[in-house]
Motif scaffolding. Structure first.
Motif, PDB file in Angstrom:
ATOM      1  N   ALA A   1      29.713  44.330  61.864  1.00 51.76           N
ATOM      2  CA  ALA A   1      30.374  43.590  62.946  1.00 51.76           C
ATOM      3  C   ALA A   1      31.728  43.060  62.481  1.00 51.76           C
ATOM      4  O   ALA A   1      32.717  43.103  63.223  1.00 51.76           O
ATOM      5  CB  ALA A   1      29.482  42.444  63.408  1.00 51.76           C
ATOM      6  N   LEU A   2      31.779  42.562  61.239  1.00 49.56           N
ATOM      7  CA  LEU A   2      33.042  42.072  60.688  1.00 49.56           C
ATOM      8  C   LEU A   2      34.026  43.221  60.453  1.00 49.56           C
ATOM      9  O   LEU A   2      35.239  43.047  60.622  1.00 49.56           O
ATOM     10  CB  LEU A   2      32.787  41.318  59.382  1.00 49.56           C
ATOM     11  N   VAL A   3      33.507  44.383  60.077  1.00 52.74           N
ATOM     12  CA  VAL A   3      34.374  45.562  59.921  1.00 52.74           C
ATOM     13  C   VAL A   3      35.003  45.931  61.263  1.00 52.74           C
ATOM     14  O   VAL A   3      36.195  46.268  61.344  1.00 52.74           O
ATOM     15  CB  VAL A   3      33.579  46.754  59.348  1.00 52.74           C
ATOM     16  N   PHE A   4      34.211  45.870  62.327  1.00 54.07           N
ATOM     17  CA  PHE A   4      34.733  46.162  63.666  1.00 54.07           C
ATOM     18  C   PHE A   4      35.848  45.181  64.018  1.00 54.07           C
ATOM     19  O   PHE A   4      36.908  45.581  64.511  1.00 54.07           O
ATOM     20  CB  PHE A   4      33.603  46.070  64.695  1.00 54.07           C
TER      21      PHE A   4
ATOM     22  N   ALA B   1      38.253  40.321  57.336  1.00 57.55           N
ATOM     23  CA  ALA B   1      38.260  41.047  56.062  1.00 57.55           C
ATOM     24  C   ALA B   1      37.803  40.149  54.915  1.00 57.55           C
ATOM     25  O   ALA B   1      37.011  40.562  54.054  1.00 57.55           O
ATOM     26  CB  ALA B   1      39.664  41.594  55.786  1.00 57.55           C
ATOM     27  N   GLU B   2      38.299  38.898  54.898  1.00 54.90           N
ATOM     28  CA  GLU B   2      37.939  37.980  53.815  1.00 54.90           C
ATOM     29  C   GLU B   2      36.473  37.560  53.911  1.00 54.90           C
ATOM     30  O   GLU B   2      35.773  37.475  52.888  1.00 54.90           O
ATOM     31  CB  GLU B   2      38.847  36.754  53.864  1.00 54.90           C
ATOM     32  N   LEU B   3      35.989  37.297  55.120  1.00 61.06           N
ATOM     33  CA  LEU B   3      34.572  36.950  55.288  1.00 61.06           C
ATOM     34  C   LEU B   3      33.688  38.101  54.833  1.00 61.06           C
ATOM     35  O   LEU B   3      32.674  37.896  54.141  1.00 61.06           O
ATOM     36  CB  LEU B   3      34.282  36.592  56.747  1.00 61.06           C
ATOM     37  N   ARG B   4      34.050  39.305  55.236  1.00 59.39           N
ATOM     38  CA  ARG B   4      33.268  40.480  54.846  1.00 59.39           C
ATOM     39  C   ARG B   4      33.230  40.630  53.322  1.00 59.39           C
ATOM     40  O   ARG B   4      32.170  40.875  52.729  1.00 59.39           O
ATOM     41  CB  ARG B   4      33.863  41.736  55.480  1.00 59.39           C
ATOM     42  N   ARG B   5      34.380  40.446  52.674  1.00 63.37           N
ATOM     43  CA  ARG B   5      34.456  40.605  51.212  1.00 63.37           C
ATOM     44  C   ARG B   5      33.543  39.616  50.495  1.00 63.37           C
ATOM     45  O   ARG B   5      32.814  39.993  49.571  1.00 63.37           O
ATOM     46  CB  ARG B   5      35.897  40.407  50.753  1.00 63.37           C
TER      47      ARG B   5
END
Length: 414
Positions: free
Chosen positions: A96-99, A114-118
């Protein structure tokens, strides 16, 4: 007794960490709340995350975290609503974060996603990651997300959060709508005065000097002000900036803010508007927090976090302490002495019937209807008041301009 390590946030947004002894995590959270801190993470001593190596690794990770720009109200609503929709559809959080990172038009949402996903891929929970960015995700947002993760209903919690953000945005729009008209009138009046003093009075000053008569004090004051602005026009932006920042600092000075909040609560119509606006947020947050499974003490803490009026905030905070001591919610709120009786009755009825969430929803609807009524009354009251104000400004300028002429005509007649 176990020694828990905790990470928390002060009321001013400062992040702190420490240790506290308690029998279990629930008691540890309550003890931290009594220190006027909002816990964002409590580490069990039996957890491997409690080791010094893990703590140092976490601290190093926090130092490396990327500075992110603050989201606007609309962007925050879109971020939450999109994430909720994807999670409800069964899409994993990372995907979902990638989307959001690849398909959103907002550059700030891209960088945040991007930062949350990382950091989530690195092993942090969603709540732990967003707690690092209080300028974007406040304590309320973080607290509800944590409750949603712990209950396994993150998508449902985000749906409630999205609705709450939309309501807060609508409330903000209503307040701006009430204040916009008087602000426009004030700017218009300032422009009129500026033009009159800069261009009109200097022309008439030459004619007044030829008359040789003593000018009325109001005319002389306007002429002197016009001469000052013509001669020292370069100082006007500096003076304006100093006044602006002086007002900003004044509104952030606690004694002044407290006095202003108390004064606003003493004006009949303004008092109703301030109370209803604050309680609209308060009850909405209480409802969302309660439905998310947050303990009632934490619900009060999160709801009171959104209250801006110092007097109301302190009164409600006292009721939170009484709930911690074992008093019923309705009795605690009643002791604060600021809640409308009908709201207290609804909360009491909800407690007795076991339908507190349902009664909080009805209370929220009632508050919103009353707020709309007060806003309508204020709008009708402000319009004639502003007409009188602008008429007064024009009258003062006209008197200052023509009083010398009236005096000269009177002297000729004598």
């Amino acid at each position: 007794m176990k020694t828990y390590k905790y990470f928390a946030i002060k009321k001013d947004g400062t992040k702190v960490e420490g240790k506290i002894e308690a029998e279990n995590e629930k008691e540890a959270r309550s003890a931290i709340m009594q220190l006027n801190l909002l816990p964002t993470r409590i580490v069990n001593p039996d957890d491997s995350a409690y080791t010094q190596t893990a703590v140092r690794k976490k601290q190093a990770e926090e130092r490396r975290q990327v500075r992110l720009g603050k989201l606007s109200g609309r962007e925050k609503i879109d971020f939450t609503a999109t994430l909720q929709t994807l999670l409800k559809a069964g899409v994993p959080l990372i995907e979902a974060l990638v989307f959001l990172e690849t398909d959103t038009n907002s550059s700030r949402m891209k960088s945040i996603s991007a930062e949350l996903r990382r950091q989530i891929i690195a092993g942090s929970s969603f709540a732990d990651v967003i707690s690092k960015y209080p300028q974007i995700f406040d304590s309320l947002y973080t607290g509800l997300v944590r409750a949603g993760e712990e209950s396994g209903e993150l998508d449902v919690t985000l749906e409630r959060m999205s609705g709450l953000l939309k309501k807060q945005d609508d409330l903000k729009s209503k307040i701006i709508g009430v204040l916009a008209y008087p602000c426009i009138i004030l700017v218009f009046a300032a422009i009129i005065v500026l033009v009159m003093l800069t261009f009109v009075f200097p022309k008439f000053a030459e004619m007044y000097e030829g008359m040789g008569a003593e000018l009325p004090w109001i005319t002389q004051m306007c002429i002197d002000a016009g001469k000052f602005m013509a001669e020292f026009w370069m100082l006007l932006p500096i003076i304006g900036g100093a006044i602006y920042w002086g007002i900003i600092l004044l509104f952030h000075w606690d004694p002044f803010k407290r006095a202003l909040d108390k004064f606003l609560l003493s004006i009949p119509l303004i008092r109703d508007f301030v109370k209803l606006a604050e309680f609209s947020n308060f009850i909405s947050v209480m409802l969302v927090s309660y439905e998310a499974g947050v303990p009632i003490v934490d619900c009060l803490y999160l709801a009171n976090y959104t209250v801006g009026n110092t007097v109301l905030k302190e009164a409600i905070d006292g009721s939170r302490i009484k709930v911690q001591q074992g008093l019923h919610l309705s009795s605690s709120l009643k002791s604060a002495g600021v809640m409308p009786p009908i709201l207290l009755f609804m909360v009491s009825t909800g407690e007795q019937s076991g339908k507190l969430g349902e009664m909080l929803a009805k209370a929220s609807e009632y508050i919103d209807n009353q707020l709309d009524r007060v806003i309508d009354m204020m709008t009708k009251f402000i319009e004639p008041l502003m007409l009188v104000f602008i008429g007064g400004v024009v009258l003062v300028m006209a008197l200052a301009l023509y009083l010398p002429l009236f005096q000269s005509y009177s002297n000729i007649g004598n």
